[in-house]
Design an enzyme around this catalytic site. Structure first.
Site, PDB file in Angstrom:
ATOM      1  N   HIS A 171      10.207 -35.963 -13.329  1.00 32.94           N
ATOM      2  CA  HIS A 171      12.057 -36.457 -13.198  1.00 32.94           C
ATOM      3  C   HIS A 171      12.615 -37.248 -13.814  1.00 32.94           C
ATOM      4  O   HIS A 171      13.819 -37.635 -13.577  1.00 32.94           O
ATOM      5  CB  HIS A 171      11.980 -36.490 -12.288  1.00 32.94           C
ATOM      6  CG  HIS A 171      11.186 -35.026 -11.062  1.00 32.94           C
ATOM      7  ND1 HIS A 171      11.619 -33.344 -11.030  1.00 32.94           N
ATOM      8  CD2 HIS A 171      10.273 -35.263 -10.191  1.00 32.94           C
ATOM      9  CE1 HIS A 171      10.657 -33.549 -10.313  1.00 32.94           C
ATOM     10  NE2 HIS A 171      10.427 -33.401 -10.106  1.00 32.94           N
ATOM     11  N   SER A 292      22.774 -49.863 -38.459  1.00 32.00           N
ATOM     12  CA  SER A 292      24.097 -48.738 -38.297  1.00 32.00           C
ATOM     13  C   SER A 292      25.368 -49.218 -39.573  1.00 32.00           C
ATOM     14  O   SER A 292      25.131 -50.473 -39.919  1.00 32.00           O
ATOM     15  CB  SER A 292      24.895 -49.395 -36.868  1.00 32.00           C
ATOM     16  OG  SER A 292      26.485 -49.024 -37.008  1.00 32.00           O
ATOM     17  N   LYS A 298      22.267 -52.873 -34.651  1.00 32.89           N
ATOM     18  CA  LYS A 298      21.923 -51.759 -34.198  1.00 32.89           C
ATOM     19  C   LYS A 298      20.708 -51.761 -34.778  1.00 32.89           C
ATOM     20  O   LYS A 298      20.567 -51.770 -36.204  1.00 32.89           O
ATOM     21  CB  LYS A 298      22.837 -50.626 -35.014  1.00 32.89           C
ATOM     22  CG  LYS A 298      23.761 -50.756 -33.568  1.00 32.89           C
ATOM     23  CD  LYS A 298      23.357 -49.415 -32.113  1.00 32.89           C
ATOM     24  CE  LYS A 298      23.818 -48.186 -32.161  1.00 32.89           C
ATOM     25  NZ  LYS A 298      23.533 -47.550 -31.403  1.00 32.89           N
ATOM     26  N   GLU A 305      14.061 -39.369 -33.956  1.00 33.20           N
ATOM     27  CA  GLU A 305      14.868 -38.250 -33.624  1.00 33.20           C
ATOM     28  C   GLU A 305      16.055 -37.179 -34.376  1.00 33.20           C
ATOM     29  O   GLU A 305      16.067 -35.845 -34.400  1.00 33.20           O
ATOM     30  CB  GLU A 305      16.194 -39.107 -34.130  1.00 33.20           C
ATOM     31  CG  GLU A 305      16.482 -39.872 -32.511  1.00 33.20           C
ATOM     32  CD  GLU A 305      17.507 -41.193 -32.619  1.00 33.20           C
ATOM     33  OE1 GLU A 305      19.553 -40.679 -33.369  1.00 33.20           O
ATOM     34  OE2 GLU A 305      18.322 -42.343 -32.688  1.00 33.20           O
TER      35      GLU A 305
END
Ligand code: ARG
Length: 473
Positions: A171, A292, A298, A305
């Protein structure tokens, strides 16, 4: 507007190269031509189309349907065509609809009548089914090798991290400590089953449709076994109607590809989480990340992804193919031309994704300290404390309750179970003794799980070695 005379129409058709033109009285519109053509995408099967044609020609010669001279001409012409395609000099024409007619037309240009004899006893329907199978068999072999390499990389990294401990989650809540090697090998298992599925799918891909002709077979005394042998098919499709029409082998491949991407997607999700500065368990090499344009701090894990995202299209192709097939009566229908782009894209996507992942997994930088400190939070060894009491004769449910009290007390005080003194622990259960601290440590917890499939370092080492032996060449 004056109406076209029939001789105008004949002239129009003289310039077109369509294989069936004599039967028709008007040409298709440009849009319909584009709509029905497949040459833009099926030309990638050209080498397999030629391979199939050469095997067919060899068989025709063996039963004296064409002469040895014709066969030699066909072989020479096809060699030239293959060269032209390889060098980007082949002139693909939309008028010729698909890869089969384009190659056949060029062959006739190059060698004349022998080229016109090639299509004896054959139809594009069994030809295309053969091409797809040859092409797919090749792609499966590439994917199998990539899965082997990926499992190897996972096992190599696992072998370096048999004793590196991180929290295991259920979980997404800290559950029990596990070793990082064990976690990696979970994916090696998934990719191992993916390889089994592909290898099994390959058995059904590797059967020869050629000889089914348009749908009913052919009146020539063809030798299908000979063609199968030449093309290294394991066997011959046993029913001509089935051979030209069903694409279940392609659907199976798409299902296997969807599962590969599903496993890649799960792994990607973890890589993204582990890369998050909030978690900080790993770093990916810069070549798999981007920055970025606005936020200088970043470093985004773009590759995992995107892989997670690309899973959607591969899943979609499976549904598209299932839907394509479901309403088709026997035998061949043009619907089947729609089988290719999704199939090609599934194969391309798993090929690129697996290739990148082989490299990326090899370059993961593991931050063992961050993993360890995360495992020390969240009472990951609570189950071990309960198990300890059970081994001293306490019924599991009672032990569970006792530990729940201890966890609550720790939560109030902001400490871990292992931070409690022996006297404090004995306050929760009189049977607790000094040896409890062996159990409450992360190392003690993982070391105890040394059965087959467990997370103990000694077991992970054995499993990693087994996979390395399995994936060696
Ligand atoms: N381009 C077609 C396909 O991909 C080849 C077979 C066409 N056969 C036909 N009878 N129209 O399926």
């Amino acid at each position: 507007m004056p109406k076209n005379t029939s001789s105008d129409l004949q002239n129009q058709f003289a310039n077109k190269a369509q294989a069936w033109s004599a039967r028709f009285s008007e040409p298709v519109s440009d849009l319909v031509k584009r709509y029905t053509a497949s040459v833009d995408f099926d030309q990638r099967m050209a080498a397999f189309d030629i391979q199939g044609s050469l095997a067919h020609a060899d068989m025709l010669a063996s039963i004296n349907l064409i002469s040895a001279g014709d066969l030699a001409d066909i072989q020479r012409g096809m060699k030239q065509i293959l060269d032209e395609i390889g060098q980007g000099r082949f002139n693909w024409s939309l008028d010729l609809e698909d890869v089969h007619l384009n190659i056949e037309k060029r062959l006739v240009e190059l060698i004349g009548d022998a080229g016109k004899r090639l299509h004896t006893g054959r139809s594009r329907n069994d030809q295309v089914a053969t091409d797809i199978r040859l092409w797919l068999r090749h792609e499966i072999d590439i994917a199998l090798d990539l899965l082997r390499q990926l499992r190897r990389k996972l096992a190599e990294l696992a072998l370096q991290h048999t004793g590196t401990i991180l929290p295991g989650f259920t979980h997404l809540q800290v559950a029990q400590p596990v070793t990082f090697g064990h976690h990696l090998l979970a994916y090696a298992e998934m990719f191992g089953r993916d390889a089994e599925r592909l290898a099994d799918c390959r058995k059904r891909v590797n059967r020869l449709p050629l000889g089914a002709a348009a749908l009913a077979g052919t009146s020539y005394p063809i030798d299908r076994e000979r063609v199968a042998k030449t093309l290294e098919f394991d066997s011959v499709c046993r029913n001509s109607l089935d051979a030209v029409s069903d694409r279940d082998f392609a659907i199976e491949f798409c299902a296997a590809a969807a599962l590969i991407m599903t496993h890649i997607s799960r792994l990607s999700e973890e890589l993204v989480l582990w890369m998050s500065p909030r978690v900080g368990f790993i770093d990916l090499a810069d070549r798999f990340c981007t920055g970025s344009s606005i936020m200088p701090q970043k470093k985004n894990p773009d590759v995992p992804e995107l892989a997670r995202g690309k899973t959607g299209r591969v899943n979609g192709h499976l549904i598209a193919l299932l839907t394509l097939m479901k309403g088709q009566p026997l035998a061949y229908n043009k619907d089947n031309q729609e089988d290719k782009e999704g199939l090609f894209d599934s194969a391309d996507t798993i090929r690129d994704t697996l290739t990148i992942f082989v490299d990326m997994i090899g370059g993961i930088k593991v931050k063992a300290d961050a993993m360890r400190s995360a495992a020390l939070q969240g009472f990951a060894t609570a189950t071990d404390l309960a198990d300890y009491l059970v081994k001293k004769g306490v019924p599991f449910r009672d032990a569970h309750e006792t530990v729940a009290h201890a966890v609550r007390a720790c939560e109030d005080r902001g400490c871990d179970l292992a931070d409690l003194s022996l006297a404090e622990l004995q306050g929760f259960h009189a049977l607790i003794e000094q040896d409890i601290f062996d159990v409450l440590t992360l190392e003690g917890s993982v070391a105890a799980r040394k059965h087959i499939g467990g997370t103990a370092p000694e077991r992970v080492k054995l499993e990693a070695e087994r996979i390395l032996a399995d994936t060696g060449l």
